[in-house]
Design a protein around this motif. Structure first.
Motif, PDB file in Angstrom:
ATOM      1  N   UNK A   1       0.656  -1.200   0.127  1.00  0.00           N
ATOM      2  CA  UNK A   1      -0.043   0.046  -0.152  1.00  0.00           C
ATOM      3  C   UNK A   1       0.934   1.209  -0.099  1.00  0.00           C
ATOM      4  N   UNK A   2       1.887   1.230   0.798  1.00  0.00           N
ATOM      5  CA  UNK A   2       2.896   2.373   0.918  1.00  0.00           C
ATOM      6  C   UNK A   2       3.589   2.566  -0.591  1.00  0.00           C
ATOM      7  N   UNK A   3       3.827   1.566  -0.915  1.00  0.00           N
ATOM      8  CA  UNK A   3       4.633   1.445  -2.562  1.00  0.00           C
ATOM      9  C   UNK A   3       3.714   2.164  -3.390  1.00  0.00           C
ATOM     10  N   UNK A   4       2.425   1.682  -3.618  1.00  0.00           N
ATOM     11  CA  UNK A   4       1.556   2.377  -4.367  1.00  0.00           C
ATOM     12  C   UNK A   4       1.024   3.691  -4.159  1.00  0.00           C
ATOM     13  N   UNK A   5       1.065   4.089  -3.086  1.00  0.00           N
ATOM     14  CA  UNK A   5       0.770   5.424  -2.298  1.00  0.00           C
ATOM     15  C   UNK A   5       2.113   6.290  -3.109  1.00  0.00           C
ATOM     16  N   UNK A   6       3.124   5.760  -2.940  1.00  0.00           N
ATOM     17  CA  UNK A   6       4.278   6.773  -3.295  1.00  0.00           C
ATOM     18  C   UNK A   6       4.265   6.838  -4.972  1.00  0.00           C
ATOM     19  N   UNK A   7       3.707   5.829  -5.599  1.00  0.00           N
ATOM     20  CA  UNK A   7       3.682   5.777  -6.963  1.00  0.00           C
ATOM     21  C   UNK A   7       2.611   6.998  -7.425  1.00  0.00           C
ATOM     22  N   UNK A   8       1.662   7.140  -6.690  1.00  0.00           N
ATOM     23  CA  UNK A   8       0.330   8.120  -6.962  1.00  0.00           C
ATOM     24  C   UNK A   8       1.023   9.583  -6.461  1.00  0.00           C
ATOM     25  N   UNK A   9       1.601   9.537  -5.366  1.00  0.00           N
ATOM     26  CA  UNK A   9       2.494  10.844  -5.103  1.00  0.00           C
ATOM     27  C   UNK A   9       3.539  11.216  -6.328  1.00  0.00           C
ATOM     28  N   UNK A  10       4.397  10.340  -6.498  1.00  0.00           N
ATOM     29  CA  UNK A  10       5.446  10.749  -7.533  1.00  0.00           C
ATOM     30  C   UNK A  10       4.745  11.235  -9.004  1.00  0.00           C
ATOM     31  N   UNK A  11       3.306  10.534  -9.313  1.00  0.00           N
ATOM     32  CA  UNK A  11       2.748  10.879 -10.573  1.00  0.00           C
ATOM     33  C   UNK A  11       2.161  12.526 -10.442  1.00  0.00           C
ATOM     34  N   UNK A  12       2.038  12.623  -9.320  1.00  0.00           N
ATOM     35  CA  UNK A  12       1.191  14.068  -9.065  1.00  0.00           C
ATOM     36  C   UNK A  12       2.618  15.041  -8.701  1.00  0.00           C
ATOM     37  N   UNK A  13       3.567  14.586  -8.921  1.00  0.00           N
ATOM     38  CA  UNK A  13       4.903  15.611  -8.578  1.00  0.00           C
ATOM     39  C   UNK A  13       5.091  16.048  -6.875  1.00  0.00           C
ATOM     40  N   UNK A  14       4.228  15.151  -6.231  1.00  0.00           N
ATOM     41  CA  UNK A  14       4.271  15.402  -4.835  1.00  0.00           C
ATOM     42  C   UNK A  14       5.074  14.684  -3.665  1.00  0.00           C
ATOM     43  N   UNK A  15       6.020  13.746  -4.359  1.00  0.00           N
ATOM     44  CA  UNK A  15       6.687  12.753  -3.400  1.00  0.00           C
ATOM     45  C   UNK A  15       7.346  13.353  -2.279  1.00  0.00           C
ATOM     46  N   UNK A  16       8.011  14.696  -2.631  1.00  0.00           N
ATOM     47  CA  UNK A  16       8.722  15.070  -1.437  1.00  0.00           C
ATOM     48  C   UNK A  16       8.079  15.977  -0.810  1.00  0.00           C
ATOM     49  N   UNK A  17       6.758  16.372  -0.716  1.00  0.00           N
ATOM     50  CA  UNK A  17       5.840  17.247  -0.149  1.00  0.00           C
ATOM     51  C   UNK A  17       4.621  16.718   0.580  1.00  0.00           C
ATOM     52  N   UNK A  18       4.486  15.421   0.329  1.00  0.00           N
ATOM     53  CA  UNK A  18       3.234  14.593   0.705  1.00  0.00           C
ATOM     54  C   UNK A  18       3.778  14.156   2.201  1.00  0.00           C
ATOM     55  N   UNK A  19       3.240  14.856   3.362  1.00  0.00           N
ATOM     56  CA  UNK A  19       3.673  14.804   4.504  1.00  0.00           C
ATOM     57  C   UNK A  19       2.874  13.508   5.146  1.00  0.00           C
ATOM     58  N   UNK A  20       1.764  13.121   4.600  1.00  0.00           N
ATOM     59  CA  UNK A  20       1.106  11.908   5.328  1.00  0.00           C
ATOM     60  C   UNK A  20       1.755  10.698   4.799  1.00  0.00           C
ATOM     61  N   UNK A  21       2.367  10.820   3.595  1.00  0.00           N
ATOM     62  CA  UNK A  21       3.180   9.511   2.907  1.00  0.00           C
ATOM     63  C   UNK A  21       4.325   9.564   3.680  1.00  0.00           C
TER      64      UNK A  21
END
Length: 476
Positions: A342-362
């Protein structure tokens, strides 16, 4: 003074071995993946001459050295128990187990010991190419070590290639069959992917910690978090597949273990339910407060919806493992594996949105999941080893017949000493590792190692040499 705590010598010896193995296992589970991660970082630095990869290499190699040392020490202490608490097992299974353990020392341990010093201290002395070769040899050595140890352990679960001697010894008959016993390939795949996944989540947890501390200007922090999330996204699904395949192999060769894992006290004639939760009642041979999905257990075991299956009610109670321990440890392992995916898929979603380094909940999720791999490998080990009971060599040698003729008080006293010493020494080591992880990767210090050479990215704009997503702003 009675130090048996009301338990017999066999159970105390099992607890002692389980305690020392659990402490030992967390260090190889981390160092196997970390050695490969260091080799990748060093290779990326040599290819790009990007200082950030060198900083990360220097950062994690300190942690690797300490973890590796604690793994070696805890492993040596553990091995002495074969001669103290399990001397009968050593005598009977020694002709098979002894050579395999010796091969591990002669290949993997010598490989690691021979190149570890070069990896740690030899960059300036031997040059980049030999230093890179040393990194690869150490990474390969950790995998080879795991291969031999898993071959030994797998043989104890699915013994093959032996004949019984007149005195009850297991004598080698076919070394190929012994080494490549039926469960070995599945357990090797499952364990190695677990080690890489464990390392990925520790690295990701450390990266998430620093991102939550606002250290976005540190490229090393971004790189370690990004690489860890890629590993989580790719390896977590593969790990679930590996676990499923090992489960099918276990059902073929150790069906009683799978029945305990799934909580099937009763036989089923018309569809196998998937038991999600419940309270195993082994004394009454039933599952209390059962929550299950009808018929779904059949397809999971690659049977039909209307398949039948014999339950634990067909197995004598003295041949059953402790069901509650196996049932719950298995669910802990599976739950963590699903959470990792689940965390891995979440990271793909954040990466696709350009938010990987700013998604504090992730980042918070990755931080919480940081030690999850260690918990999962221990839960998996408990499932495997406790599920093998009452045998130490499955179907051939009972655990009660393999223990040394020692008094319960003597084993209890040594167990108490192990607990105190392990928590004092290794607890201090773990605290020091956490202290190192709390610090961010340092800026380059000229003269510490080889100075950075020309990069493959010279002449490009700063944005062009950033890691992927490094300059992406938070999504609106």
């Amino acid at each position: 003074m009675d130090l048996s705590f009301g338990l017999d010598a066999t159970l105390l010896a099992r607890i002692q071995f389980g305690f020392t193995v659990a402490f030992h296992f967390i260090f190889p589970a981390f160092s196997i993946g970390l050695a490969s991660y260091l080799a990748v970082l060093n290779g990326l630095y040599l290819w790009s001459r990007d200082e950030a990869y060198l900083r990360l290499f220097r950062y994690w190699i300190k942690i690797f050295a300490i973890s590796f040392a604690m793994g070696v020490v805890s492993g040596i202490v553990m091995s002495y128990q074969f001669g103290t608490n399990w001397s009968v097992f050593s005598d009977l299974a020694g002709p098979v187990v002894g050579p395999l353990m010796a091969y591990e020392v002669l290949t993997a341990f010598f490989l690691e010991a021979g190149f570890l010093g070069i990896m740690l201290f030899g960059r300036q002395k031997v040059g980049d190419k030999l230093h890179m070769f040393a990194c690869l040899m150490v990474a390969g050595g950790t995998a080879v070590s795991a291969t031999w140890i898993l071959s030994v352990n797998s043989w104890m679960h699915t013994p093959a290639g032996f004949v019984m001697g007149e005195n009850g010894q297991f004598l080698p008959d076919d070394w190929w069959a012994i080494v490549f016993n039926p469960s070995f390939p599945y357990r090797l795949w499952h364990t190695l992917t677990a080690a890489y996944l464990t390392t990925a989540f520790i690295v990701g947890g450390v990266g998430a910690w620093h991102l939550l501390k606002g250290r976005l200007e540190n490229r090393g922090v971004k790189i370690m978090f990004s690489m860890a999330m890629w590993m989580a996204a790719i390896v977590a699904p593969l790990q679930i597949v590996a676990g499923h395949e090992q489960g099918l192999n276990t059902y073929e060769y150790q069906p009683t273990k799978v029945l305990a894992m799934e909580g099937h006290f009763e036989s089923h004639d018309d569809g196998i339910p998937l038991i999600l939760f419940g309270i195993p009642n082994q004394a009454e041979q039933r599952m209390d407060y059962e929550i299950s999905i009808p018929r779904l257990g059949g397809p999971i075991l690659e049977k039909g919806l209307d398949a039948s299956m014999d339950g634990l009610d067909t197995v004598p109670i003295d041949q059953q493992p402790p069901v509650a321990i196996v049932f719950w440890s298995f669910r802990i392992m599976v739950a963590i594996g699903l959470a990792m995916m689940g965390v891995g898929l979440w990271s793909l979603w954040s990466r696709w949105r350009g938010n990987l380094y700013y998604d504090t909940w992730l980042h918070r999720a990755a931080l919480v999941m940081g030690p999850s791999g260690l918990v999962a490998v221990i839960a998996g080990w408990i499932t495997t080893e406790v599920g093998r009971q009452p045998y130490v060599v499955y179907g051939e040698l009972l655990t009660a017949d393999a223990v040394s003729p020692l008094g319960a008080s003597a084993v209890g006293a040594s167990l108490l000493a192990f607990i105190v010493i392990y928590f004092a020494i290794f607890g201090a080591g773990i605290v020091y590792l956490l202290k190192l992880m709390r610090k961010p990767p340092e800026t380059f210090e000229r003269g510490y190692e080889s100075e950075p050479g020309p990069t493959r990215t010279q002449g490009l704009t700063p944005a062009a040499v950033e890691t992927p997503d490094a300059d992406v702003q938070p999504a609106e």
